[in-house]
Design an enzyme around this catalytic site. Structure first.
Site, PDB file in Angstrom:
ATOM      1  N   SER A  56      -0.174  -3.500   2.542  1.00 19.74           N
ATOM      2  CA  SER A  56       0.442  -2.199   2.347  1.00 19.74           C
ATOM      3  C   SER A  56      -0.321  -1.053   2.994  1.00 19.74           C
ATOM      4  O   SER A  56       0.258  -0.003   3.268  1.00 19.74           O
ATOM      5  CB  SER A  56       0.605  -1.919   0.844  1.00 19.74           C
ATOM      6  OG  SER A  56      -0.621  -2.118   0.155  1.00 19.74           O
ATOM      7  N   ASP A  85      -1.985   6.960  -4.713  1.00 25.67           N
ATOM      8  CA  ASP A  85      -1.571   6.136  -5.846  1.00 25.67           C
ATOM      9  C   ASP A  85      -2.731   5.214  -6.216  1.00 25.67           C
ATOM     10  O   ASP A  85      -3.861   5.426  -5.764  1.00 25.67           O
ATOM     11  CB  ASP A  85      -0.265   5.370  -5.549  1.00 25.67           C
ATOM     12  CG  ASP A  85      -0.416   4.339  -4.438  1.00 25.67           C
ATOM     13  OD1 ASP A  85      -1.557   4.012  -4.050  1.00 25.67           O
ATOM     14  OD2 ASP A  85       0.624   3.840  -3.940  1.00 25.67           O
ATOM     15  N   HIS A 129      -3.827   3.282  -2.685  1.00 27.07           N
ATOM     16  CA  HIS A 129      -3.687   3.789  -1.322  1.00 27.07           C
ATOM     17  C   HIS A 129      -4.151   5.234  -1.215  1.00 27.07           C
ATOM     18  O   HIS A 129      -3.992   6.025  -2.143  1.00 27.07           O
ATOM     19  CB  HIS A 129      -2.228   3.666  -0.869  1.00 27.07           C
ATOM     20  CG  HIS A 129      -1.677   2.287  -1.047  1.00 27.07           C
ATOM     21  ND1 HIS A 129      -0.921   1.923  -2.147  1.00 27.07           N
ATOM     22  CD2 HIS A 129      -1.816   1.170  -0.297  1.00 27.07           C
ATOM     23  CE1 HIS A 129      -0.591   0.641  -2.051  1.00 27.07           C
ATOM     24  NE2 HIS A 129      -1.127   0.157  -0.938  1.00 27.07           N
TER      25      HIS A 129
END
Length: 384
Positions: free
Chosen positions: A43, A319, A322
């Site tokens: 991600s 978050d 990240h």
């Protein structure tokens, strides 16, 4: 006297010709060749593949993701991610698109990274690194020739999910079990890099794992308290990272045309956590968006009443896992132009212009923790 004047004139003409012949000496800039940027991994480098691959709506396609750009496009940040900035510095005029999204312009590269990706196993609604490389191979013939690929840059960040899953599923694993798992993960990484090399890649940028135990979501799930990290996961990340440089050195020495650099992401994060004021981050242990003790869960998810910070640029993490766009831009600068305290044996700018098929003259060398921390006081590291 006349002879002296003639000598001065000749020297002046020689200097002018030299400067015009070598524009780098005039401007201090390196002319970046027309190449592509390809990204693989999880991600951290996902440019929107997860929302194409999954059957359900993903939070990263909706506000507050993309908040800083008013563009929630599937990236795991409030705005751009590090590869976006690297691509910009490489003079790539278009954003690096998600490869799994139909009808995108992949002429200057693509992101094959997918959230939840692993090296081992079979991630749900995601792709292993091996599967990402095979997807690249499926698209290769129709989009890029071999000469173009050899000059292009291939960035990889993967492995975090392997260790997060291992720790969750094996909470009592002893040192020997941990070492065996690290060996399995890094051996698979080597095999997948070799597969990518055999597919035409020659210039690699490998990013070490972050201090996984310091991620807000890990602090929250393992109840470490506000200021403490979960050291078991940090230790696994360090064991993994210690194998990366020697592995790539060996590949460069034994594989014709193999070129690489390693970005010390572990210490880039740790330094900003420990010396946050130096980098104008005021909150580094909790997230800007989420719920829980560290505001680390549920950002953007429906039916989750997430807290959203007032000013995301004061946070290191957007978050639970990240980084904010501000941090991502810093990492982009470090990747492209930092010194060997941060990225070695060369930065991306140097890797791009390094002659194709030329054997590497310098290799990765281990650095002590103290040496890396001192780098934050040097101009190259602190400036960014």
């Amino acid at each position: 006297m006349a002879n002296n004047c003639n000598l001065v004139s000749v020297l002046c003409v020689f200097l002018v010709l030299t400067l015009f012949h070598n524009p780098i000496a005039v401007s201090g800039q390196i002319n970046v060749p027309v190449v592509a940027l390809f990204t693989f991994g999880d991600s951290n480098f996902d440019a929107g593949n997860k929302q194409t691959l999954t059957k359900t709506l993903v939070a990263q396609g909706f506000w507050p993701y993309g908040k800083s750009r008013d563009d929630p496009n599937g990236k795991f940040s409030d705005g751009f991610i590090a590869p976006d900035f690297v691509g910009k510095f490489m003079k790539i005029p278009i954003a690096i698109p998600p490869a799994l999204q139909p009808n995108v312009n992949v002429s200057r590269g693509a992101s094959f990274a997918v959230a939840d990706a692993t090296l081992l196993g079979a991630p749900v609604e995601s792709l292993t690194l091996n599967q990402q490389v095979r997807k690249f191979n499926q698209m290769k013939a129709a989009n890029w020739n071999d000469d173009f690929l050899k000059k292009s840059v291939f960035m990889i960040y993967v492995g975090a999910n392997d260790y997060l899953n291992f720790t969750k599923n094996n909470p009592n694993a002893d040192a020997s079990a941990q070492q065996a798992f690290v060996t399995s993960v890094t051996n698979k990484l080597k095999n997948d890099i070799s597969l990518l090399y055999s597919s035409g890649a020659s210039k690699f940028v490998i990013q070490t794992l972050a201090p996984l135990g310091c991620l807000p979501i890990v602090r929250q799930e393992y109840n470490t308290g506000i200021d403490q990290c979960y050291e078991k996961l940090n230790d696994l990340a360090k064991q993994h990272n210690e194998k990366i440089g020697p592995m790539l050195n060996e590949m460069a020495r034994t594989t014709p045309g193999f070129q690489f650099t390693v970005f010390d992401f572990y210490n880039a994060i740790l330094t900003r956590t420990q010396r946050n004021q130096n980098f104008r981050f005021f909150v580094t242990n909790t997230s800007c968006c989420g719920v829980g003790t560290h505001d680390a869960y549920g950002c953007g998810l429906p039916n989750v009443h997430s807290r959203l910070c007032e000013y995301q640029r004061s946070y290191l993490f957007f978050d639970g896992r990240h980084n904010t766009e501000k941090a991502q831009e810093m990492f982009g600068h470090l990747l492209f132009g930092a010194d060997t305290n941060v990225v070695q044996p060369m930065n991306v700018r140097e890797l791009v212009v390094y002659p194709v098929d030329e054997p590497m003259r310098e290799f990765w060398v281990p650095t002590t923790t103290s040496a890396t921390v001192q780098a934050s006081d040097s101009r190259g590291y602190e400036y960014y």
